[in-house]
Motif scaffolding. Structure first.
Motif, PDB file in Angstrom:
ATOM      1  N   THR A 244     -27.661  70.766 -45.989  1.00 47.24           N
ATOM      2  CA  THR A 244     -28.871  70.549 -46.769  1.00 47.24           C
ATOM      3  C   THR A 244     -29.275  71.849 -47.473  1.00 47.24           C
ATOM      4  O   THR A 244     -28.715  72.909 -47.205  1.00 47.24           O
ATOM      5  CB  THR A 244     -30.025  70.070 -45.866  1.00 47.24           C
ATOM      6  OG1 THR A 244     -30.200  71.026 -44.799  1.00 47.24           O
ATOM      7  CG2 THR A 244     -29.710  68.706 -45.256  1.00 47.24           C
TER       8      THR A 244
ATOM      9  N   VAL B  32     -41.887  62.359 -47.094  1.00 51.43           N
ATOM     10  CA  VAL B  32     -41.747  63.080 -48.359  1.00 51.43           C
ATOM     11  C   VAL B  32     -43.068  63.704 -48.805  1.00 51.43           C
ATOM     12  O   VAL B  32     -43.099  64.818 -49.341  1.00 51.43           O
ATOM     13  CB  VAL B  32     -41.170  62.143 -49.443  1.00 51.43           C
ATOM     14  CG1 VAL B  32     -42.087  60.976 -49.733  1.00 51.43           C
ATOM     15  CG2 VAL B  32     -40.859  62.918 -50.708  1.00 51.43           C
TER      16      VAL B  32
ATOM     17  N   GLU C  64     -35.719  69.746 -45.036  1.00 49.81           N
ATOM     18  CA  GLU C  64     -36.890  69.179 -44.375  1.00 49.81           C
ATOM     19  C   GLU C  64     -37.060  67.688 -44.655  1.00 49.81           C
ATOM     20  O   GLU C  64     -38.165  67.159 -44.581  1.00 49.81           O
ATOM     21  CB  GLU C  64     -38.138  69.952 -44.803  1.00 49.81           C
ATOM     22  CG  GLU C  64     -38.074  71.422 -44.411  1.00 49.81           C
ATOM     23  CD  GLU C  64     -39.242  72.222 -44.941  1.00 49.81           C
ATOM     24  OE1 GLU C  64     -39.992  72.788 -44.130  1.00 49.81           O
ATOM     25  OE2 GLU C  64     -39.401  72.273 -46.179  1.00 49.81           O
ATOM     26  N   SER C  65     -35.979  66.992 -44.946  1.00 50.64           N
ATOM     27  CA  SER C  65     -36.074  65.564 -45.249  1.00 50.64           C
ATOM     28  C   SER C  65     -36.391  64.718 -44.016  1.00 50.64           C
ATOM     29  O   SER C  65     -36.613  63.517 -44.136  1.00 50.64           O
ATOM     30  CB  SER C  65     -34.773  65.064 -45.897  1.00 50.64           C
ATOM     31  OG  SER C  65     -33.674  65.230 -45.012  1.00 50.64           O
ATOM     32  N   HIS C  66     -36.404  65.334 -42.822  1.00 52.14           N
ATOM     33  CA  HIS C  66     -36.804  64.581 -41.634  1.00 52.14           C
ATOM     34  C   HIS C  66     -38.322  64.402 -41.601  1.00 52.14           C
ATOM     35  O   HIS C  66     -38.839  63.601 -40.825  1.00 52.14           O
ATOM     36  CB  HIS C  66     -36.326  65.287 -40.356  1.00 52.14           C
ATOM     37  CG  HIS C  66     -36.750  66.715 -40.248  1.00 52.14           C
ATOM     38  ND1 HIS C  66     -36.167  67.713 -40.990  1.00 52.14           N
ATOM     39  CD2 HIS C  66     -37.693  67.319 -39.484  1.00 52.14           C
ATOM     40  CE1 HIS C  66     -36.727  68.872 -40.690  1.00 52.14           C
ATOM     41  NE2 HIS C  66     -37.667  68.666 -39.782  1.00 52.14           N
TER      42      HIS C  66
ATOM     43  N   THR D  52     -31.522  59.789 -55.586  1.00 57.88           N
ATOM     44  CA  THR D  52     -31.465  61.019 -54.812  1.00 57.88           C
ATOM     45  C   THR D  52     -32.350  62.043 -55.493  1.00 57.88           C
ATOM     46  O   THR D  52     -32.839  61.825 -56.610  1.00 57.88           O
ATOM     47  CB  THR D  52     -30.026  61.550 -54.682  1.00 57.88           C
ATOM     48  OG1 THR D  52     -30.006  62.671 -53.786  1.00 57.88           O
ATOM     49  CG2 THR D  52     -29.462  61.973 -56.022  1.00 57.88           C
TER      50      THR D  52
ATOM     51  N   THR E  68     -25.612  66.032 -53.261  1.00 55.29           N
ATOM     52  CA  THR E  68     -25.725  64.742 -52.575  1.00 55.29           C
ATOM     53  C   THR E  68     -24.361  64.254 -52.121  1.00 55.29           C
ATOM     54  O   THR E  68     -24.204  63.776 -50.992  1.00 55.29           O
ATOM     55  CB  THR E  68     -26.368  63.697 -53.503  1.00 55.29           C
ATOM     56  OG1 THR E  68     -27.680  64.133 -53.886  1.00 55.29           O
ATOM     57  CG2 THR E  68     -26.487  62.345 -52.810  1.00 55.29           C
TER      58      THR E  68
ATOM     59  N   TRP F 272     -35.795  66.428 -52.364  1.00 51.76           N
ATOM     60  CA  TRP F 272     -36.230  66.137 -50.992  1.00 51.76           C
ATOM     61  C   TRP F 272     -35.102  65.482 -50.197  1.00 51.76           C
ATOM     62  O   TRP F 272     -34.870  65.817 -49.029  1.00 51.76           O
ATOM     63  CB  TRP F 272     -37.455  65.234 -50.998  1.00 51.76           C
ATOM     64  CG  TRP F 272     -37.869  64.799 -49.623  1.00 51.76           C
ATOM     65  CD1 TRP F 272     -38.609  65.499 -48.718  1.00 51.76           C
ATOM     66  CD2 TRP F 272     -37.538  63.557 -48.991  1.00 51.76           C
ATOM     67  NE1 TRP F 272     -38.768  64.771 -47.556  1.00 51.76           N
ATOM     68  CE2 TRP F 272     -38.122  63.569 -47.695  1.00 51.76           C
ATOM     69  CE3 TRP F 272     -36.817  62.434 -49.389  1.00 51.76           C
ATOM     70  CZ2 TRP F 272     -38.002  62.514 -46.811  1.00 51.76           C
ATOM     71  CZ3 TRP F 272     -36.697  61.375 -48.503  1.00 51.76           C
ATOM     72  CH2 TRP F 272     -37.284  61.429 -47.226  1.00 51.76           C
ATOM     73  N   GLN F 273     -34.385  64.554 -50.829  1.00 57.41           N
ATOM     74  CA  GLN F 273     -33.330  63.840 -50.114  1.00 57.41           C
ATOM     75  C   GLN F 273     -32.221  64.764 -49.630  1.00 57.41           C
ATOM     76  O   GLN F 273     -31.601  64.506 -48.599  1.00 57.41           O
ATOM     77  CB  GLN F 273     -32.731  62.735 -51.018  1.00 57.41           C
ATOM     78  CG  GLN F 273     -33.663  61.565 -51.262  1.00 57.41           C
ATOM     79  CD  GLN F 273     -34.465  61.721 -52.536  1.00 57.41           C
ATOM     80  OE1 GLN F 273     -34.905  62.814 -52.879  1.00 57.41           O
ATOM     81  NE2 GLN F 273     -34.674  60.624 -53.248  1.00 57.41           N
TER      82      GLN F 273
ATOM     83  N   ARG G 157     -38.299  60.362 -54.620  1.00 57.46           N
ATOM     84  CA  ARG G 157     -38.038  59.151 -53.844  1.00 57.46           C
ATOM     85  C   ARG G 157     -39.094  58.103 -54.157  1.00 57.46           C
ATOM     86  O   ARG G 157     -40.282  58.394 -54.154  1.00 57.46           O
ATOM     87  CB  ARG G 157     -38.081  59.485 -52.353  1.00 57.46           C
ATOM     88  CG  ARG G 157     -38.177  58.290 -51.422  1.00 57.46           C
ATOM     89  CD  ARG G 157     -38.519  58.753 -50.016  1.00 57.46           C
ATOM     90  NE  ARG G 157     -38.895  57.651 -49.141  1.00 57.46           N
ATOM     91  CZ  ARG G 157     -40.118  57.148 -49.039  1.00 57.46           C
ATOM     92  NH1 ARG G 157     -41.092  57.642 -49.795  1.00 57.46           N
ATOM     93  NH2 ARG G 157     -40.387  56.167 -48.218  1.00 57.46           N
TER      94      ARG G 157
ATOM     95  N   HIS H 278     -27.092  58.273 -45.920  1.00 58.45           N
ATOM     96  CA  HIS H 278     -27.795  57.562 -47.006  1.00 58.45           C
ATOM     97  C   HIS H 278     -26.941  56.468 -47.643  1.00 58.45           C
ATOM     98  O   HIS H 278     -27.200  56.054 -48.785  1.00 58.45           O
ATOM     99  CB  HIS H 278     -28.273  58.548 -48.077  1.00 58.45           C
ATOM    100  CG  HIS H 278     -29.200  59.598 -47.565  1.00 58.45           C
ATOM    101  ND1 HIS H 278     -30.514  59.334 -47.217  1.00 58.45           N
ATOM    102  CD2 HIS H 278     -29.012  60.929 -47.329  1.00 58.45           C
ATOM    103  CE1 HIS H 278     -31.093  60.445 -46.795  1.00 58.45           C
ATOM    104  NE2 HIS H 278     -30.202  61.421 -46.832  1.00 58.45           N
TER     105      HIS H 278
ATOM    106  N   TYR I 168     -41.001  69.853 -52.864  1.00 58.79           N
ATOM    107  CA  TYR I 168     -39.702  69.428 -53.393  1.00 58.79           C
ATOM    108  C   TYR I 168     -39.881  68.619 -54.678  1.00 58.79           C
ATOM    109  O   TYR I 168     -39.178  68.846 -55.668  1.00 58.79           O
ATOM    110  CB  TYR I 168     -38.936  68.624 -52.340  1.00 58.79           C
ATOM    111  CG  TYR I 168     -38.380  69.468 -51.228  1.00 58.79           C
ATOM    112  CD1 TYR I 168     -37.123  70.053 -51.335  1.00 58.79           C
ATOM    113  CD2 TYR I 168     -39.107  69.702 -50.068  1.00 58.79           C
ATOM    114  CE1 TYR I 168     -36.599  70.848 -50.321  1.00 58.79           C
ATOM    115  CE2 TYR I 168     -38.602  70.489 -49.037  1.00 58.79           C
ATOM    116  CZ  TYR I 168     -37.350  71.064 -49.177  1.00 58.79           C
ATOM    117  OH  TYR I 168     -36.844  71.850 -48.166  1.00 58.79           O
TER     118      TYR I 168
END
Length: 265
Positions: A221, A186, A181-183, A173, A212, A176-177, A147, A126, A192
């Motif tokens: 994560t 959002v 499961e941030s892949h 941030t 972060t 979720w970030q 986000r 990031h 989240y």
């Protein structure tokens, strides 16, 4: 872009900028606690945000020089997102994708492919989003929050989900970030954002900032079930306001979190 749903607790004027409560009877003890928390959050954004922005400037400059040499083009580009109360915000990002990539490409469409391993590393950590910190001391963004979403025509979402998460300032941030499961997109994991809206606190903000920082240097994560009990608070938005803008079906119960119950504010 469709307009955000109206919030009965706020009066709005041109530019979707919320002003003041127009019904003083709606302000109860819990609401006053949330307002006090928001003041503390704003102060943290101004003070800590200024420090982090100053620290980030030389890092951004160094990365920009490296990217300019590697890519042979201007290393910054501007992105338009939707901020608090639906007000548009525009911020710079470091360029990590080929110039032909659509500006508002969603990462699930196969168009988001970093130029090389270095740019892939920046995206994974990031670091390409560091310029967003420059907006935090101006209170256009928060250090921690949902986000910032792309305009609806590029990132369509459920109106209730969209409008509920826009009741707070969007963040550099957030849960979720740093989440496992941030892949996913959002809005595909709305729990989240709603955990943050319902149970957020200054303690949670500081914990998210810490996680972060760990993630940027290779840390792990998190899952909602691993959010520690001591960071949970009264939330930034009460459930009545979330329901009022159509977000009722996204509300999450506290038994999905590590504590199994919600602590006192």
């Amino acid at each position: 872009m469709s307009e955000p749903a109206s919030d009965p607790l706020y009066a709005q004027h041109a530019g979707d900028r919320a002003t003041i409560f127009h019904d003083e009877h709606d302000i109860d003890t819990a609401r006053l606690g949330q307002l006090a928390g928001r003041v503390g959050k704003a102060l943290m954004d101004i003070v800590l945000g200024t420090i982090l922005a100053v620290v980030a400037v030389p890092v951004i400059a160094a990365l920009a020089v490296i990217l300019a040499i590697r890519l042979g083009q201007w290393p910054f580009f501007w992105h338009r997102r939707i901020g608090q109360y639906g007000k548009p915000i525009t911020f710079p990002k470091l360029r990590t994708l080929p110039k032909a990539t659509p500006r508002y490409a969603l990462k699930d469409g196969g168009a988001v492919i970093p130029v090389d391993r270095f740019t892939a590393f920046l995206r994974h950590r990031h670091l390409d989003e560091l310029p967003q910190l420059l907006l935090v001391p101006l209170l256009k963004m928060s250090l921690v929050g949902p986000r910032p979403k792309m305009p609806d025509r590029f990132e369509p979402t459920d109106p209730g989900y969209r409008d509920a998460r826009q009741l707070v300032r969007q963040g550099c941030t957030g849960l979720w970030q740093i989440g496992h499961e941030s892949h996913y997109l959002v809005h595909e994991r709305p729990e989240y954002d709603f955990c943050y809206l319902q149970y957020g606190s200054l303690r949670m903000d500081l914990w998210i900032l810490w996680r972060t920082a760990l993630l940027m240097v290779g840390g792990k994560t998190i899952r909602l079930s691993t959010v520690p009990r001591w960071v949970l608070g009264a939330g930034w938005v009460n459930e009545g306001r979330i329901r009022a803008v159509g977000g009722a079906r996204f509300l999450i119960s506290s038994d999905r979190l590590a504590s199994g119950r919600r602590p006192a504010a």
